[in-house]
Design a protein around this motif. Structure first.
Motif, PDB file in Angstrom:
ATOM      1  N   ILE A 137       0.841  -1.194   0.000  1.00  0.00           N
ATOM      2  CA  ILE A 137       0.000   0.000   0.000  1.00  0.00           C
ATOM      3  C   ILE A 137       0.881   1.251   0.000  1.00  0.00           C
ATOM      4  O   ILE A 137       0.690   2.176  -0.769  1.00  0.00           O
ATOM      5  CB  ILE A 137      -0.942   0.013   1.221  1.00  0.00           C
ATOM      6  N   GLU A 138       1.836   1.277   0.916  1.00  0.00           N
ATOM      7  CA  GLU A 138       2.822   2.347   1.083  1.00  0.00           C
ATOM      8  C   GLU A 138       2.201   3.641   1.606  1.00  0.00           C
ATOM      9  O   GLU A 138       2.570   4.149   2.645  1.00  0.00           O
ATOM     10  CB  GLU A 138       3.607   2.583  -0.214  1.00  0.00           C
ATOM     11  N   THR A 139       1.229   4.195   0.886  1.00  0.00           N
ATOM     12  CA  THR A 139       0.573   5.426   1.324  1.00  0.00           C
ATOM     13  C   THR A 139      -0.692   5.627   0.503  1.00  0.00           C
ATOM     14  O   THR A 139      -0.827   5.052  -0.586  1.00  0.00           O
ATOM     15  CB  THR A 139       1.504   6.644   1.151  1.00  0.00           C
ATOM     16  N   VAL A 140      -1.622   6.419   1.019  1.00  0.00           N
ATOM     17  CA  VAL A 140      -2.787   6.796   0.215  1.00  0.00           C
ATOM     18  C   VAL A 140      -2.671   8.249  -0.244  1.00  0.00           C
ATOM     19  O   VAL A 140      -3.609   8.797  -0.816  1.00  0.00           O
ATOM     20  CB  VAL A 140      -4.111   6.579   0.983  1.00  0.00           C
ATOM     21  N   SER A 141      -1.511   8.851  -0.012  1.00  0.00           N
ATOM     22  CA  SER A 141      -1.261  10.213  -0.483  1.00  0.00           C
ATOM     23  C   SER A 141      -0.948  10.183  -1.983  1.00  0.00           C
ATOM     24  O   SER A 141       0.030   9.559  -2.405  1.00  0.00           O
ATOM     25  CB  SER A 141      -0.081  10.826   0.280  1.00  0.00           C
ATOM     26  N   LYS A 142      -1.764  10.836  -2.778  1.00  0.00           N
ATOM     27  CA  LYS A 142      -1.551  10.844  -4.232  1.00  0.00           C
ATOM     28  C   LYS A 142      -0.202  11.444  -4.594  1.00  0.00           C
ATOM     29  O   LYS A 142       0.496  10.958  -5.493  1.00  0.00           O
ATOM     30  CB  LYS A 142      -2.679  11.626  -4.916  1.00  0.00           C
ATOM     31  N   ASP A 143       0.181  12.499  -3.897  1.00  0.00           N
ATOM     32  CA  ASP A 143       1.439  13.180  -4.188  1.00  0.00           C
ATOM     33  C   ASP A 143       2.631  12.259  -3.960  1.00  0.00           C
ATOM     34  O   ASP A 143       3.532  12.159  -4.799  1.00  0.00           O
ATOM     35  CB  ASP A 143       1.555  14.431  -3.312  1.00  0.00           C
ATOM     36  N   ILE A 144       2.633  11.544  -2.832  1.00  0.00           N
ATOM     37  CA  ILE A 144       3.768  10.671  -2.516  1.00  0.00           C
ATOM     38  C   ILE A 144       3.778   9.443  -3.418  1.00  0.00           C
ATOM     39  O   ILE A 144       4.844   8.987  -3.849  1.00  0.00           O
ATOM     40  CB  ILE A 144       3.738  10.273  -1.026  1.00  0.00           C
ATOM     41  N   LEU A 145       2.612   8.905  -3.744  1.00  0.00           N
ATOM     42  CA  LEU A 145       2.555   7.774  -4.672  1.00  0.00           C
ATOM     43  C   LEU A 145       3.190   8.137  -6.010  1.00  0.00           C
ATOM     44  O   LEU A 145       3.905   7.338  -6.618  1.00  0.00           O
ATOM     45  CB  LEU A 145       1.106   7.332  -4.883  1.00  0.00           C
ATOM     46  N   THR A 146       2.961   9.360  -6.456  1.00  0.00           N
ATOM     47  CA  THR A 146       3.553   9.820  -7.714  1.00  0.00           C
ATOM     48  C   THR A 146       5.070   9.920  -7.598  1.00  0.00           C
ATOM     49  O   THR A 146       5.811   9.474  -8.478  1.00  0.00           O
ATOM     50  CB  THR A 146       2.973  11.193  -8.109  1.00  0.00           C
ATOM     51  N   LYS A 147       5.540  10.464  -6.480  1.00  0.00           N
ATOM     52  CA  LYS A 147       6.981  10.672  -6.302  1.00  0.00           C
ATOM     53  C   LYS A 147       7.759   9.374  -6.118  1.00  0.00           C
ATOM     54  O   LYS A 147       8.959   9.328  -6.378  1.00  0.00           O
ATOM     55  CB  LYS A 147       7.222  11.598  -5.107  1.00  0.00           C
ATOM     56  N   GLU A 175       7.096  13.293   3.072  1.00  0.00           N
ATOM     57  CA  GLU A 175       5.935  12.768   3.782  1.00  0.00           C
ATOM     58  C   GLU A 175       5.758  13.504   5.111  1.00  0.00           C
ATOM     59  O   GLU A 175       6.724  13.916   5.738  1.00  0.00           O
ATOM     60  CB  GLU A 175       6.154  11.271   4.028  1.00  0.00           C
ATOM     61  N   ARG A 176       4.510  13.648   5.531  1.00  0.00           N
ATOM     62  CA  ARG A 176       4.205  14.187   6.856  1.00  0.00           C
ATOM     63  C   ARG A 176       3.629  13.067   7.719  1.00  0.00           C
ATOM     64  O   ARG A 176       3.041  12.117   7.200  1.00  0.00           O
ATOM     65  CB  ARG A 176       3.193  15.322   6.747  1.00  0.00           C
ATOM     66  N   MET A 177       3.773  13.192   9.029  1.00  0.00           N
ATOM     67  CA  MET A 177       3.196  12.186   9.915  1.00  0.00           C
ATOM     68  C   MET A 177       1.694  12.074   9.682  1.00  0.00           C
ATOM     69  O   MET A 177       1.112  10.988   9.768  1.00  0.00           O
ATOM     70  CB  MET A 177       3.498  12.535  11.375  1.00  0.00           C
ATOM     71  N   GLU A 178       1.077  13.180   9.344  1.00  0.00           N
ATOM     72  CA  GLU A 178      -0.356  13.181   9.049  1.00  0.00           C
ATOM     73  C   GLU A 178      -0.689  12.235   7.897  1.00  0.00           C
ATOM     74  O   GLU A 178      -1.728  11.564   7.905  1.00  0.00           O
ATOM     75  CB  GLU A 178      -0.800  14.609   8.704  1.00  0.00           C
ATOM     76  N   ASP A 179       0.207  12.158   6.893  1.00  0.00           N
ATOM     77  CA  ASP A 179      -0.013  11.259   5.756  1.00  0.00           C
ATOM     78  C   ASP A 179      -0.029   9.801   6.209  1.00  0.00           C
ATOM     79  O   ASP A 179      -0.855   8.997   5.751  1.00  0.00           O
ATOM     80  CB  ASP A 179       1.086  11.449   4.702  1.00  0.00           C
ATOM     81  N   VAL A 180       0.899   9.454   7.094  1.00  0.00           N
ATOM     82  CA  VAL A 180       0.989   8.074   7.577  1.00  0.00           C
ATOM     83  C   VAL A 180      -0.247   7.721   8.400  1.00  0.00           C
ATOM     84  O   VAL A 180      -0.837   6.645   8.241  1.00  0.00           O
ATOM     85  CB  VAL A 180       2.264   7.870   8.424  1.00  0.00           C
ATOM     86  N   ILE A 181      -0.643   8.629   9.278  1.00  0.00           N
ATOM     87  CA  ILE A 181      -1.817   8.383  10.127  1.00  0.00           C
ATOM     88  C   ILE A 181      -3.077   8.253   9.275  1.00  0.00           C
ATOM     89  O   ILE A 181      -3.925   7.381   9.520  1.00  0.00           O
ATOM     90  CB  ILE A 181      -1.960   9.502  11.176  1.00  0.00           C
TER      91      ILE A 181
END
Length: 439
Positions: free
Chosen positions: A308-318, A356-362
């Motif tokens: 999964i890694e993250t649900v942040s669209k920005d980080i998934l792109t990077k 990444e921000r801690m908010e993204d992980v949470i």
């Protein structure tokens, strides 16, 4: 000619046996056997080792705790509060094992680059008891940091793969090898173990992706599948050894699944093997479709994991666009609607990625909690020679600083923030467990 193959102990803040096996070293063993070369074998990290006075009981799906003892942290870790340990068979047992031997060559494998202290210990032990022995360090660490490996005091660093081993031995040793072998001509020598509960299997070499944080494409030249005949030989051997659980070390098991995964597993199902199948290397959510789910329903599935890694669209792109939120949603819904227990669906999320921000992980953890699946935190650490490593090279004065337990707190979050995140995820997983116990 006396030769010894060694899987070294591990120095770390934490280490748990999730089907950890020295697969590369077992391929080297197979290569030597095919060349008629005899050798001894010593695996510090074998939880069923005859050299252990007390063997820890296995837990979930043949995983379990390693033997451990307190270890002295190097000064570089003085700021990090957690205790440090040495995992594996004791140094004294190894010294006893080699004390009456006169080895000519000692092959030492390696995995994480920040585990080099275990290699250093083995080299020192060998030089103490067998001062004339030549030590050869190979494996992942040797490939990624060959110059650093040379400074450990070994005689040779082997930075190639098993296909390159023949020429290396011809050029640097007097070991009588007669022929080179490709990976597909070898079967890992798991029969070297006296007692074997679990094993790792490789069905493909390399990875077709070039994720900015991953070194697999650097470690292997290209990406290709092994012949089904070879894979079935691996499984036949493990069946004969009464292995309970196997896992797959492939990095892209579902890639071009119509040509590989689907026909391979139809053959595996026909063989009616008795072990449980585990997929511990995160599967790509993009390829989780009905045909794959149907295979999972036909086998004795222990667990499966999703990257999964993250649900942040920005980080998934990077990080390489390996997946997106729609694909994650589709994969999870398909598995859960087909009756899979969410406790067996391990969803890996990364902690400490650049930008990444801690908010993204949470937020990612909260999303997975609502899906009622098991959340697994993977701390990001920069791997040498990757794109992300280049961003931090100037602050990494020692490979030890890339330890996954250390790095997020070293450059990004405080120890307290990371611990609070772990506590939060544990509470989410407890809620998921209680949910499935009720239904």
């Amino acid at each position: 000619m006396q030769i010894l193959l060694v899987n070294p102990p591990i120095y770390d803040f934490t280490c748990y046996d999730y089907w950890l096996k020295p697969l590369g070293l077992l391929y080297v063993a197979s290569f030597l056997r095919k060349n008629g070369v005899s050798f001894d074998f010593f695996d510090f990290m074998d939880r069923r080792s005859p050299f252990l006075e007390r063997k820890n009981k296995s837990r979930f799906l043949s995983t379990g705790k390693f033997r451990k003892e307190d270890a002295i942290k190097k000064e570089i870790f003085d700021w990090f509060k957690r205790p440090y340990f040495r995992y594996g068979v004791s140094k004294e047992k190894f010294l006893d094992f080699i004390s009456n031997k006169s080895y000519d060559y000692v092959f030492i494998t390696s995995m994480m680059t920040y585990w080099y202290e275990g290699i250093e210990e083995v080299i020192e032990s060998v030089k103490k008891k067998n001062p004339n022995a030549k030590t050869i360090v190979g494996g992942v660490y040797a490939k990624l940091l060959p110059e650093h490996a040379k400074n450990l005091g070994c005689d040779f660093v082997f930075s190639g793969n098993v296909e390159n081993l023949y020429q290396f031995l011809k050029d640097n040793t007097d070991i009588d090898v007669k022929k080179s072998f490709k990976v597909e001509e070898l079967v890992p020598s798991y029969d070297l173990y006296k007692e074997l509960e679990s094993a790792a299997v490789l069905t493909q070499v390399g990875c077709p992706y070039r994720c900015s944080y991953c070194a697999v494409s650097i470690l292997h030249n290209g990406f290709y599948s092994l012949p089904f005949e070879n894979i079935l030989k691996q499984l036949d051997l493990l069946e004969s050894l009464n292995v309970k659980d196997i896992t797959f070390y492939d990095d892209a098991l579902l890639f071009k699944k119509e040509k590989h995964f689907l026909p391979l597993f139809e053959k595996i199902i026909e063989k009616n093997y008795s072990f449980r199948f585990n997929f511990s290397n995160g599967l790509h959510t993009r390829f989780i479709e009905k045909d794959v789910v149907d295979i999972f329903k036909k086998i004795n599935l222990g667990m499966l994991s999703l990257s999964i890694e993250t649900v942040s669209k920005d980080i998934l792109t990077k990080t390489g666009n390996k997946t997106n939120l729609d694909e994650i949603e589709k994969a999870l819904d398909l598995l859960l609607k087909n009756g899979f227990d969410g406790r067996k669906i391990f969803c890996y999320i990364l902690v400490g990625l650049p930008d990444e921000r801690m908010e993204d992980v949470i937020n990612t953890a909260k999303y997975l909690k609502e899906k009622r699946v098991r959340i697994v935190l993977n701390e990001f650490t920069p791997v040498p020679k990757t794109d992300f490593y280049n961003r931090y090279e100037n602050i990494i004065t020692d490979p030890l600083l890339t330890n996954k337990s250390v790095f997020p707190s070293y450059y990004k979050y405080s120890e307290e923030e990371v611990q609070n995140l772990k506590n939060l995820v544990r509470s989410f997983n407890r809620e998921t467990k209680k949910y499935y116990e009720r239904v």
